[in-house]
Design a protein around this motif. Structure first.
Motif, short mmCIF file in Angstrom:
data_model
loop_
_atom_site.label_atom_id
_atom_site.label_comp_id
_atom_site.label_asym_id
_atom_site.label_seq_id
_atom_site.Cartn_x
_atom_site.Cartn_y
_atom_site.Cartn_z
N LEU A 112 3.77 16.30 12.30
CA LEU A 112 2.89 15.41 13.04
C LEU A 112 1.50 15.37 12.41
O LEU A 112 0.86 14.31 12.35
CB LEU A 112 2.79 15.86 14.50
CG LEU A 112 2.02 14.93 15.45
CD1 LEU A 112 2.69 13.56 15.51
CD2 LEU A 112 1.90 15.54 16.84
N ARG A 113 1.02 16.52 11.92
CA ARG A 113 -0.28 16.57 11.24
C ARG A 113 -0.33 15.60 10.06
O ARG A 113 -1.36 14.99 9.77
CB ARG A 113 -0.56 17.99 10.73
CG ARG A 113 -1.17 18.94 11.74
CD ARG A 113 -1.71 20.16 11.01
NE ARG A 113 -2.19 21.16 11.95
CZ ARG A 113 -1.45 22.14 12.43
NH1 ARG A 113 -0.18 22.25 12.06
NH2 ARG A 113 -1.96 23.01 13.27
N THR B 218 -4.86 17.29 24.78
CA THR B 218 -4.29 16.59 25.93
C THR B 218 -2.82 16.89 26.15
O THR B 218 -2.40 17.16 27.28
CB THR B 218 -4.46 15.07 25.76
OG1 THR B 218 -3.84 14.65 24.52
CG2 THR B 218 -5.92 14.71 25.74
N PHE B 219 -2.03 16.86 25.07
CA PHE B 219 -0.59 17.06 25.24
C PHE B 219 -0.15 18.49 24.99
O PHE B 219 0.45 19.14 25.86
CB PHE B 219 0.20 16.13 24.32
CG PHE B 219 1.68 16.39 24.36
CD1 PHE B 219 2.44 16.01 25.45
CD2 PHE B 219 2.31 17.05 23.31
CE1 PHE B 219 3.80 16.28 25.50
CE2 PHE B 219 3.66 17.33 23.35
CZ PHE B 219 4.41 16.94 24.45
N TRP C 5 5.02 20.27 14.48
CA TRP C 5 3.58 20.05 14.51
C TRP C 5 3.04 19.82 13.10
O TRP C 5 2.12 19.02 12.90
CB TRP C 5 2.87 21.24 15.16
CG TRP C 5 3.28 21.51 16.58
CD1 TRP C 5 3.57 22.73 17.14
CD2 TRP C 5 3.44 20.56 17.64
NE1 TRP C 5 3.90 22.60 18.46
CE2 TRP C 5 3.83 21.27 18.80
CE3 TRP C 5 3.30 19.17 17.73
CZ2 TRP C 5 4.07 20.65 20.01
CZ3 TRP C 5 3.56 18.54 18.94
CH2 TRP C 5 3.93 19.28 20.07
N THR D 237 -4.48 15.12 20.48
CA THR D 237 -3.12 15.44 20.92
C THR D 237 -3.00 16.91 21.27
O THR D 237 -2.33 17.27 22.26
CB THR D 237 -2.12 15.09 19.80
OG1 THR D 237 -2.24 13.71 19.46
CG2 THR D 237 -0.69 15.38 20.24
N ASN D 238 -3.64 17.76 20.50
CA ASN D 238 -3.61 19.20 20.77
C ASN D 238 -4.21 19.51 22.13
O ASN D 238 -3.63 20.27 22.92
CB ASN D 238 -4.37 19.95 19.67
CG ASN D 238 -4.37 21.44 19.88
OD1 ASN D 238 -3.45 22.01 20.47
ND2 ASN D 238 -5.41 22.11 19.42
N LEU E 142 -7.00 12.39 15.64
CA LEU E 142 -5.99 12.10 16.65
C LEU E 142 -5.14 13.33 16.94
O LEU E 142 -4.72 13.57 18.09
CB LEU E 142 -5.11 10.93 16.19
CG LEU E 142 -4.03 10.47 17.18
CD1 LEU E 142 -4.64 10.10 18.52
CD2 LEU E 142 -3.26 9.29 16.60
N PHE E 143 -4.90 14.14 15.90
CA PHE E 143 -4.13 15.36 16.13
C PHE E 143 -4.90 16.32 17.03
O PHE E 143 -4.32 16.99 17.89
CB PHE E 143 -3.79 16.04 14.80
CG PHE E 143 -2.91 17.25 14.96
CD1 PHE E 143 -1.54 17.11 15.09
CD2 PHE E 143 -3.44 18.53 15.01
CE1 PHE E 143 -0.72 18.22 15.25
CE2 PHE E 143 -2.64 19.64 15.17
CZ PHE E 143 -1.27 19.49 15.30
#
Length: 359
Positions: free
Chosen positions: A129-130, A144-145, A126, A141-142, A137-138
């Motif tokens: 990804l950040r 929804t995913f 994570w 993502t946090n 967008l992160f």
């Protein structure tokens, strides 16, 4: 989420799914809120080890639960659930729940000894990804995913037991015994892969080979292994991710229990007649998709850390299926690269020497 809204969401959901869906909603909300409050998005990671067992146990033990929940979120079996399901324990569902509990113990133990139950710990992926995507967008993502979709996947892993509970077999079939034996073997192999990985990481960070009581974990690590930075021995000489392979295989086996059983999945558990007949495969397909995507991301991180070495590992060892590793070896042998790569991955050659040999 207010109880009234939850009840509205549950409208139209089969009675036997209402409690699990309610739990999935509340855990999703709790994980998201905690991630915002702590700045740590690994909240689902901490419940991953036991949520599938909770869902599975609920379906397997429906005769145990009261008709009305005595406490908020306490499991219950609504009165309109089929009498045979609500009143009689199902041997297949109980077997599947037992296997899932064993899976939970294995994963929880490995998570605990790695310190990942620490509330301050966050999966390193994570953080990467950040850095790779914009902050807005992160956050999406946090929500929804990481919080929502992963909790839905955990819920889906209980669906095979849900289907099995409605088959109402009088006794276990031959397929149940075969699948259970394969699942136990799979868990044993995965446990061995976990132990080898943990033993390697301990040596890599401390330089000390600690005696490990677990079978298959006492490998004689060398300074070259630590310098290489990633494990290539034991089961990891045959598959780049033997633990991921076994994890997917375990849930494929669990998904197959009701599908290959003599009793066909009952129509009463199918939400709509328009759903494809392959819908019982959904839990395994969704999990395998998640693991494949996650593995690609994990390997991209490994490649950025060990560009020459990990690329050689990818060329020599299959991502998941061990039977493909000898094939990759034959292809490298044909290209005249096998000896150099084998010396690096399984011997004492440095990445610098490997790069020189390939030029």
């Amino acid at each position: 989420m207010p109880p009234a809204i939850v009840e509205d969401v549950l409208q139209g959901i089969p009675p036997s799914l209402q409690w699990p869906v309610k739990i999935c909603l509340y855990t999703t909300i709790a994980c998201y809120v905690l991630s915002l409050a702590t700045g740590n998005v690994s909240q689902v990671d901490r419940i991953w080890t036991f949520m599938p067992a909770i869902y599975t146990a609920y379906f397997a033990l429906m005769p145990l639960w009261p008709k009305i929940s005595p406490l908020p979120l306490f499991p219950y079996t609504p009165e309109d659930v089929l009498p045979g399901v609500a009143d009689t324990y199902n041997p297949r569902a109980l077997l599947m729940a037992s296997l899932t509990v064993l899976w939970m113990f294995r994963l929880s133990y490995n998570t605990w000894r790695r310190g990942l139950f620490n509330l301050q710990d966050e999966d390193y992926r994570w953080a990467v990804l950040r850095q790779r995507i914009p902050a807005w967008l992160f956050h999406i993502t946090n929500l929804t995913f990481i919080a929502a979709i992963q909790n839905v996947i955990l819920f889906l892993l209980g669906i095979p037991t849900y289907i099995a509970a409605f088959q109402q077999p009088g006794q276990l079939s031959t397929s149940d015994y075969i699948l259970a034996s394969l699942a136990l073997l799979d868990l044993a192999i995965e446990f061995t892969a976990d132990n080898q990985q943990y033993s390697f990481q301990t040596y890599k960070h401390t330089g000390v080979i600690e005696k490990n009581e677990w079978l298959g974990a006492n490998l004689n690590w060398t300074p070259a292994d630590a310098t290489r930075g990633f494990i290539t021995r034991g089961l990891w000489a045959w598959s780049r991710h033997p633990n991921f392979l076994c994890e997917q295989t375990f849930w494929i086996l669990i998904t197959l229990f009701p599908i290959v059983a003599p009793e066909a999945p009952p129509l009463s558990v199918i939400p709509t007649s328009s759903i494809t007949p392959l819908w019982p495969l959904t839990p395994a397909l969704v999990l395998c998709t998640l693991f494949f995507s996650s593995t690609l991301f994990t390997e991209s991180i490994s490649l950025s850390k060990y560009p020459e070495g990990y690329r050689a590992y990818q060329q020599r060892v299959a991502m998941f299926v061990p039977f493909l590793t000898p094939v990759w070896g034959m292809l490298l042998d044909f290209q005249g690269k096998k000896k150099a790569i084998d010396d690096y991955l399984f011997g004492q050659t440095s990445a610098k020497t490997l790069a020189l040999k390939e030029e």
